[in-house]
Design a protein around this motif. Structure first.
Motif, mmCIF file in Angstrom:
data_model
loop_
_atom_site.group_PDB
_atom_site.id
_atom_site.type_symbol
_atom_site.label_atom_id
_atom_site.label_comp_id
_atom_site.label_asym_id
_atom_site.label_seq_id
_atom_site.Cartn_x
_atom_site.Cartn_y
_atom_site.Cartn_z
ATOM 1 N N SER A 154 8.458 -22.032 -9.824
ATOM 2 C CA SER A 154 9.445 -21.200 -9.120
ATOM 3 C C SER A 154 8.810 -19.898 -8.651
ATOM 4 O O SER A 154 7.751 -19.489 -9.149
ATOM 5 C CB SER A 154 10.606 -20.885 -10.080
ATOM 6 N N ARG B 73 7.941 -25.237 -17.449
ATOM 7 C CA ARG B 73 8.671 -26.227 -18.264
ATOM 8 C C ARG B 73 9.274 -27.339 -17.428
ATOM 9 O O ARG B 73 9.374 -28.474 -17.870
ATOM 10 C CB ARG B 73 9.793 -25.527 -19.045
ATOM 11 N N TYR C 203 14.225 -5.826 -19.325
ATOM 12 C CA TYR C 203 13.105 -6.229 -18.464
ATOM 13 C C TYR C 203 12.012 -5.158 -18.470
ATOM 14 O O TYR C 203 10.819 -5.475 -18.568
ATOM 15 C CB TYR C 203 13.630 -6.467 -17.043
HETATM 16 N N1 NAP Z 1 10.501 -11.178 -8.415
HETATM 17 C C1 NAP Z 1 10.094 -9.906 -8.405
HETATM 18 O O1 NAP Z 1 10.633 -9.059 -7.641
HETATM 19 C C2 NAP Z 1 8.933 -9.483 -9.272
HETATM 20 C C3 NAP Z 1 8.363 -8.203 -9.064
HETATM 21 C C4 NAP Z 1 7.307 -7.782 -9.864
HETATM 22 C C5 NAP Z 1 6.798 -8.633 -10.845
HETATM 23 N N2 NAP Z 1 7.377 -9.875 -11.032
HETATM 24 C C6 NAP Z 1 6.826 -10.716 -12.088
HETATM 25 O O2 NAP Z 1 6.359 -11.927 -11.535
HETATM 26 C C7 NAP Z 1 6.475 -12.966 -12.512
HETATM 27 C C8 NAP Z 1 7.242 -14.141 -11.911
HETATM 28 O O3 NAP Z 1 8.536 -13.701 -11.521
HETATM 29 P P1 NAP Z 1 9.441 -14.525 -10.512
HETATM 30 O O4 NAP Z 1 10.358 -13.561 -9.886
HETATM 31 O O5 NAP Z 1 8.577 -15.416 -9.677
HETATM 32 O O6 NAP Z 1 10.317 -15.392 -11.520
HETATM 33 P P2 NAP Z 1 10.985 -16.848 -11.384
HETATM 34 O O7 NAP Z 1 11.193 -17.256 -9.962
HETATM 35 O O8 NAP Z 1 12.160 -16.809 -12.293
HETATM 36 O O9 NAP Z 1 9.855 -17.804 -12.000
HETATM 37 C C9 NAP Z 1 9.514 -17.713 -13.345
HETATM 38 C C10 NAP Z 1 8.617 -18.870 -13.719
HETATM 39 O O10 NAP Z 1 8.304 -18.759 -15.110
HETATM 40 C C11 NAP Z 1 8.486 -20.031 -15.699
HETATM 41 N N3 NAP Z 1 8.815 -19.868 -17.095
HETATM 42 C C12 NAP Z 1 9.848 -19.167 -17.633
HETATM 43 N N4 NAP Z 1 9.872 -19.316 -18.955
HETATM 44 C C13 NAP Z 1 8.822 -20.133 -19.271
HETATM 45 C C14 NAP Z 1 8.345 -20.694 -20.480
HETATM 46 N N5 NAP Z 1 8.962 -20.462 -21.666
HETATM 47 N N6 NAP Z 1 7.251 -21.499 -20.447
HETATM 48 C C15 NAP Z 1 6.654 -21.761 -19.268
HETATM 49 N N7 NAP Z 1 7.067 -21.278 -18.087
HETATM 50 C C16 NAP Z 1 8.153 -20.474 -18.087
HETATM 51 C C17 NAP Z 1 9.625 -20.670 -14.889
HETATM 52 O O11 NAP Z 1 9.565 -22.078 -14.924
HETATM 53 P P3 NAP Z 1 10.402 -23.082 -15.832
HETATM 54 O O12 NAP Z 1 11.816 -22.577 -15.870
HETATM 55 O O13 NAP Z 1 10.214 -24.396 -15.140
HETATM 56 O O14 NAP Z 1 9.723 -23.031 -17.151
HETATM 57 C C18 NAP Z 1 9.260 -20.224 -13.481
HETATM 58 O O15 NAP Z 1 8.305 -21.098 -12.930
HETATM 59 C C19 NAP Z 1 7.167 -12.326 -13.724
HETATM 60 O O16 NAP Z 1 6.172 -11.879 -14.620
HETATM 61 C C20 NAP Z 1 7.866 -11.115 -13.129
HETATM 62 O O17 NAP Z 1 8.059 -10.108 -14.089
HETATM 63 C C21 NAP Z 1 8.418 -10.306 -10.257
#
Ligand code: NAP
Length: 234
Positions: free
Chosen positions: A9, A31, A139
């Protein structure tokens, strides 16, 4: 081969796609096996690994899958979601602990156990680690801990290039859920303001940016900058 966690994702998925489109092999970890399988069907260079990084077993599965590969081009730590906004007085400490495990402990363990094989490590850093915003305490606490892990890695792991990448606000599923929620909230107002000023980035732009950091940037360039912010580089 690259390892990308959180590959099912958002940012992790976009990085996986961007690397695969540039003919790189990727071990895609998350996952949800269905969403990972779709990526592996679409890109022959992507290998899906359904692992839960909340567990010791999940971390071990990633290490085992890397064992046969010798050196690794890099690992991108993108697992872990934006925790749903909640008041400080009502923080669900069970969720907090789980997210600490996924955002902080799993990357530390993976870096330790894969260190001899790794060339580059990417941490997804966030302005939330420093900014105080109502509703975002859980967060921010997790991202502040993850940031210190990244800074420590950059300082102490001298034989590895550590890339601290700040993507800004990225339109991933939880951001969408907040944008579309019927209830007004400070978070929804913040995201809508970012959206209306073009500051809510599409994940694929961030995926391509991370791929450029990994593939097109020399060790000297990486060593010269402690952090990388989307929009300020390339
Ligand atoms: N979105 C933003 O604006 C933003 C900004 C700055 C930094 N970030 C950082 O970027 C990273 C990704 O964020 P995102 O927005 O892309 O989030 P996201 O779309 O919710 O994706 C999160 C991913 O983490 C996986 N995940 C969650 N729990 C897990 C577990 N227990 N084991 C293995 N995989 C797991 C999920 O997959 P499954 O559910 O399939 O496990 C999913 O693939 C995070 O560290 C976030 O803090 C995001």
């Amino acid at each position: 081969m690259f390892v990308v966690t959180g590959a099912s994702s958002g940012i992790g998925r976009a990085v996986t796609v961007a690397l695969a489109e540039r003919d790189q092999s990727v071990l895609a970890v998350a996952r949800d096996s269905n969403r990972l399988s779709q990526l592996a069907v679409q890109f022959s260079r992507v290998t899906a690994l359904a692992s839960d990084l909340l567990t010791t077993e999940g971390v071990r599965q990633v290490v085992d899958a890397c064992a046969a590969h010798g050196s690794l081009a890099g690992i991108v730590h993108a697992a872990g979601t934006l925790i749903e906004p909640q008041a400080f007085g009502a923080i669900d400490t069970g969720v907090l602990l789980d997210e600490m495990r996924v955002h902080v402990m799993a990357p530390i363990e993976l870096n330790q156990r894969l260190r001899a094989q790794l060339s580059r490590i990417v941490f997804l850093d966030s302005y939330s680690s420093n900014d105080l915003r109502v509703g975002w305490a859980a967060y921010s606490i997790v991202k502040a801990a993850a940031q210190m892990a990244a800074r420590s890695a950059a300082e102490e792991l001298r034989d590895v290039q550590v890339i601290r990448a700040f993507p800004g606000a990225v339109r991933t599923p939880l951001v969408d859920a907040v944008l579309n929620s019927p209830a007004d909230s400070p978070t929804r107002r913040t995201f809508r303001a970012l959206q209306s000023t073009g500051k809510l980035h599409p994940p694929d732009e961030i995926g391509e940016w991370i791929a450029r950091l990994l593939l097109d940037t020399s060790d000297e360039e990486l060593a010269a900058r402690p952090t990388w912010q989307y929009g300020e580089s390339f």
